[in-house]
Write a protein that holds these residues in place. Structure first.
Motif, PDB file in Angstrom:
ATOM      1  N   ASP A  16       0.823  -1.213   0.000  1.00 17.53           N
ATOM      2  CA  ASP A  16       0.000   0.000   0.000  1.00 17.53           C
ATOM      3  C   ASP A  16       0.859   1.265   0.000  1.00 17.53           C
ATOM      4  OD1 ASP A  16      -2.339  -1.455  -0.047  1.00 17.53           O
ATOM      5  OD2 ASP A  16      -2.663  -1.348   2.126  1.00 17.53           O
ATOM      6  N   THR A  17       1.907   1.250   0.795  1.00 19.42           N
ATOM      7  CA  THR A  17       2.809   2.408   0.873  1.00 19.42           C
ATOM      8  C   THR A  17       3.469   2.661  -0.475  1.00 19.42           C
ATOM      9  OG1 THR A  17       3.249   1.928   3.197  1.00 19.42           O
ATOM     10  CG2 THR A  17       4.830   3.342   2.064  1.00 19.42           C
ATOM     11  N   VAL A  18       3.972   1.606  -1.094  1.00 23.43           N
ATOM     12  CA  VAL A  18       4.645   1.740  -2.387  1.00 23.43           C
ATOM     13  C   VAL A  18       3.663   2.245  -3.439  1.00 23.43           C
ATOM     14  CG1 VAL A  18       5.785   0.450  -4.247  1.00 23.43           C
ATOM     15  CG2 VAL A  18       6.435   0.045  -1.868  1.00 23.43           C
ATOM     16  N   ARG A  20       0.862   3.964  -3.031  1.00 25.94           N
ATOM     17  CA  ARG A  20       0.465   5.354  -2.759  1.00 25.94           C
ATOM     18  C   ARG A  20       1.569   6.329  -3.167  1.00 25.94           C
ATOM     19  NH1 ARG A  20      -1.912   3.203   1.990  1.00 25.94           N
ATOM     20  NH2 ARG A  20      -0.036   3.733   3.136  1.00 25.94           N
ATOM     21  N   LEU A  21       2.819   5.993  -2.835  1.00 26.57           N
ATOM     22  CA  LEU A  21       3.932   6.854  -3.229  1.00 26.57           C
ATOM     23  C   LEU A  21       4.019   6.982  -4.749  1.00 26.57           C
ATOM     24  CD1 LEU A  21       6.769   5.779  -0.794  1.00 26.57           C
ATOM     25  CD2 LEU A  21       5.901   8.095  -1.103  1.00 26.57           C
ATOM     26  N   CYS A  22       3.854   5.872  -5.421  1.00 26.34           N
ATOM     27  CA  CYS A  22       3.891   5.886  -6.889  1.00 26.34           C
ATOM     28  C   CYS A  22       2.746   6.729  -7.455  1.00 26.34           C
ATOM     29  CB  CYS A  22       3.803   4.468  -7.449  1.00 26.34           C
ATOM     30  SG  CYS A  22       5.276   3.486  -7.177  1.00 26.34           S
ATOM     31  N   ALA A  23       1.569   6.560  -6.897  1.00 25.57           N
ATOM     32  CA  ALA A  23       0.408   7.302  -7.382  1.00 25.57           C
ATOM     33  C   ALA A  23       0.620   8.804  -7.210  1.00 25.57           C
ATOM     34  CB  ALA A  23      -0.853   6.846  -6.655  1.00 25.57           C
ATOM     35  N   VAL A  24       1.199   9.196  -6.096  1.00 23.73           N
ATOM     36  CA  VAL A  24       1.455  10.612  -5.842  1.00 23.73           C
ATOM     37  C   VAL A  24       2.478  11.167  -6.833  1.00 23.73           C
ATOM     38  CG1 VAL A  24       2.533  12.196  -4.189  1.00 23.73           C
ATOM     39  CG2 VAL A  24       0.800  10.586  -3.420  1.00 23.73           C
ATOM     40  N   HIS A  25       3.527  10.411  -7.094  1.00 22.97           N
ATOM     41  CA  HIS A  25       4.585  10.891  -7.978  1.00 22.97           C
ATOM     42  C   HIS A  25       4.247  10.755  -9.456  1.00 22.97           C
ATOM     43  CE1 HIS A  25       7.101  10.788  -4.379  1.00 22.97           C
ATOM     44  NE2 HIS A  25       7.880  11.614  -5.024  1.00 22.97           N
ATOM     45  N   THR A  32       2.687   3.114 -12.190  1.00 22.32           N
ATOM     46  CA  THR A  32       2.664   2.685 -10.794  1.00 22.32           C
ATOM     47  C   THR A  32       2.934   1.191 -10.692  1.00 22.32           C
ATOM     48  OG1 THR A  32       1.184   4.453 -10.097  1.00 22.32           O
ATOM     49  CG2 THR A  32       1.197   2.467  -8.744  1.00 22.32           C
ATOM     50  N   GLU A  33       2.295   0.408 -11.537  1.00 14.42           N
ATOM     51  CA  GLU A  33       2.511  -1.048 -11.524  1.00 14.42           C
ATOM     52  C   GLU A  33       3.952  -1.398 -11.896  1.00 14.42           C
ATOM     53  OE1 GLU A  33       0.514  -3.433 -10.296  1.00 14.42           O
ATOM     54  OE2 GLU A  33      -0.702  -1.716  -9.705  1.00 14.42           O
ATOM     55  N   ASP A  34       4.500  -0.695 -12.875  1.00 14.46           N
ATOM     56  CA  ASP A  34       5.892  -0.947 -13.269  1.00 14.46           C
ATOM     57  C   ASP A  34       6.847  -0.685 -12.110  1.00 14.46           C
ATOM     58  OD1 ASP A  34       5.146  -1.658 -15.811  1.00 14.46           O
ATOM     59  OD2 ASP A  34       5.677   0.264 -16.730  1.00 14.46           O
ATOM     60  N   ILE A  35       6.668   0.458 -11.450  1.00 18.76           N
ATOM     61  CA  ILE A  35       7.555   0.798 -10.339  1.00 18.76           C
ATOM     62  C   ILE A  35       7.338  -0.155  -9.172  1.00 18.76           C
ATOM     63  CG2 ILE A  35       8.160   2.586  -8.649  1.00 18.76           C
ATOM     64  CD1 ILE A  35       9.172   3.081 -11.543  1.00 18.76           C
ATOM     65  N   PHE A  36       6.093  -0.530  -8.920  1.00 24.42           N
ATOM     66  CA  PHE A  36       5.788  -1.496  -7.858  1.00 24.42           C
ATOM     67  C   PHE A  36       6.611  -2.769  -8.067  1.00 24.42           C
ATOM     68  CE2 PHE A  36       3.367  -5.041  -6.119  1.00 24.42           C
ATOM     69  CZ  PHE A  36       3.019  -4.581  -4.854  1.00 24.42           C
ATOM     70  N   GLN A  37       6.584  -3.283  -9.278  1.00 26.26           N
ATOM     71  CA  GLN A  37       7.346  -4.499  -9.581  1.00 26.26           C
ATOM     72  C   GLN A  37       8.846  -4.263  -9.442  1.00 26.26           C
ATOM     73  OE1 GLN A  37       6.123  -6.075 -13.359  1.00 26.26           O
ATOM     74  NE2 GLN A  37       3.991  -6.215 -12.736  1.00 26.26           N
ATOM     75  N   THR A  64      11.413   3.497  -3.624  1.00 30.18           N
ATOM     76  CA  THR A  64      10.234   3.846  -4.426  1.00 30.18           C
ATOM     77  C   THR A  64      10.360   5.256  -4.981  1.00 30.18           C
ATOM     78  OG1 THR A  64       8.841   2.377  -3.109  1.00 30.18           O
ATOM     79  CG2 THR A  64       7.723   4.072  -4.398  1.00 30.18           C
ATOM     80  N   ILE A  65      10.722   6.202  -4.143  1.00 35.65           N
ATOM     81  CA  ILE A  65      10.871   7.590  -4.600  1.00 35.65           C
ATOM     82  C   ILE A  65      11.950   7.689  -5.668  1.00 35.65           C
ATOM     83  CG2 ILE A  65      11.635   9.892  -3.869  1.00 35.65           C
ATOM     84  CD1 ILE A  65      10.155   9.352  -1.211  1.00 35.65           C
ATOM     85  N   ASN A  66      13.082   7.032  -5.456  1.00 36.82           N
ATOM     86  CA  ASN A  66      14.155   7.069  -6.457  1.00 36.82           C
ATOM     87  C   ASN A  66      13.718   6.451  -7.778  1.00 36.82           C
ATOM     88  OD1 ASN A  66      15.883   8.371  -4.719  1.00 36.82           O
ATOM     89  ND2 ASN A  66      16.954   6.514  -4.099  1.00 36.82           N
ATOM     90  N   ALA A  67      12.993   5.342  -7.724  1.00 37.49           N
ATOM     91  CA  ALA A  67      12.515   4.695  -8.950  1.00 37.49           C
ATOM     92  C   ALA A  67      11.526   5.604  -9.687  1.00 37.49           C
ATOM     93  CB  ALA A  67      11.875   3.347  -8.631  1.00 37.49           C
TER      94      ALA A  67
END
Length: 161
Positions: A16-18, A20-25, A32-37, A64-67
């Protein structure tokens, strides 16, 4: 490499944290799915030992932020046509430019990139510097040298300014 159990536990705890961070950025579900993986793959392959749960969570947040930043920096690449594709579409070029186009594509890669970005895509040297990760003065030098190479290839009959 981490075990399947460790990975499943991490996904359960931090997914969930990952996301949400992706969605915000990124503001994009596919990215978001790509970065999650990517983040969880880095976790699986990582040999980092965490001091505690907070340290582990901080690691996930930082990765996550760096990705996300890496993806956003390379965003222009996914929305432009590659030079190879552009070369295969010469009909879009006026006939007068065909010999210039051929000369540009005969340059070494480092010169070709700056010439293409500057003259065909209208980027400034500072913008090209940021895109290619080169010093601004290096970009100016590459442009100057490429203009000289093009003058030699084309017989000096074109004005590149």
């Amino acid at each position: 490499m981490r075990s399947e159990q460790e990975t499943a536990r991490a996904i359960e705890r931090y997914s969930d944290t990952v996301r949400r961070l992706c969605a915000v950025h990124l503001k994009n579900d596919a990215d978001t799915e790509d970065i999650f993986q990517t983040v969880f793959l880095k976790y699986v392959l990582s040999s980092v030992s965490f001091e505690n749960d907070e340290h582990e969570k901080a690691w996930f947040i930082r990765v996550t932020i760096n990705a996300c930043k890496d993806l956003l920096r390379s965003f222009f690449r996914s929305h432009t046509v590659s030079l190879d594709e552009a070369l295969e579409r010469p009909a879009a070029l006026p006939p007068d430019y065909r010999d210039v186009w051929d000369a540009v594509f005969s340059l070494p890669q480092k010169y070709r990139d700056v010439v293409y970005l500057h003259y065909f895509e209208d980027y400034t040297a500072p913008q090209i510097s940021r895109i290619l990760g080169k010093n601004v003065n290096t970009v100016y030098t590459l442009l100057t040298r490429s203009k000289q190479m093009l003058r030699e290839k084309l017989g000096g009959e074109y004005d590149y300014e």
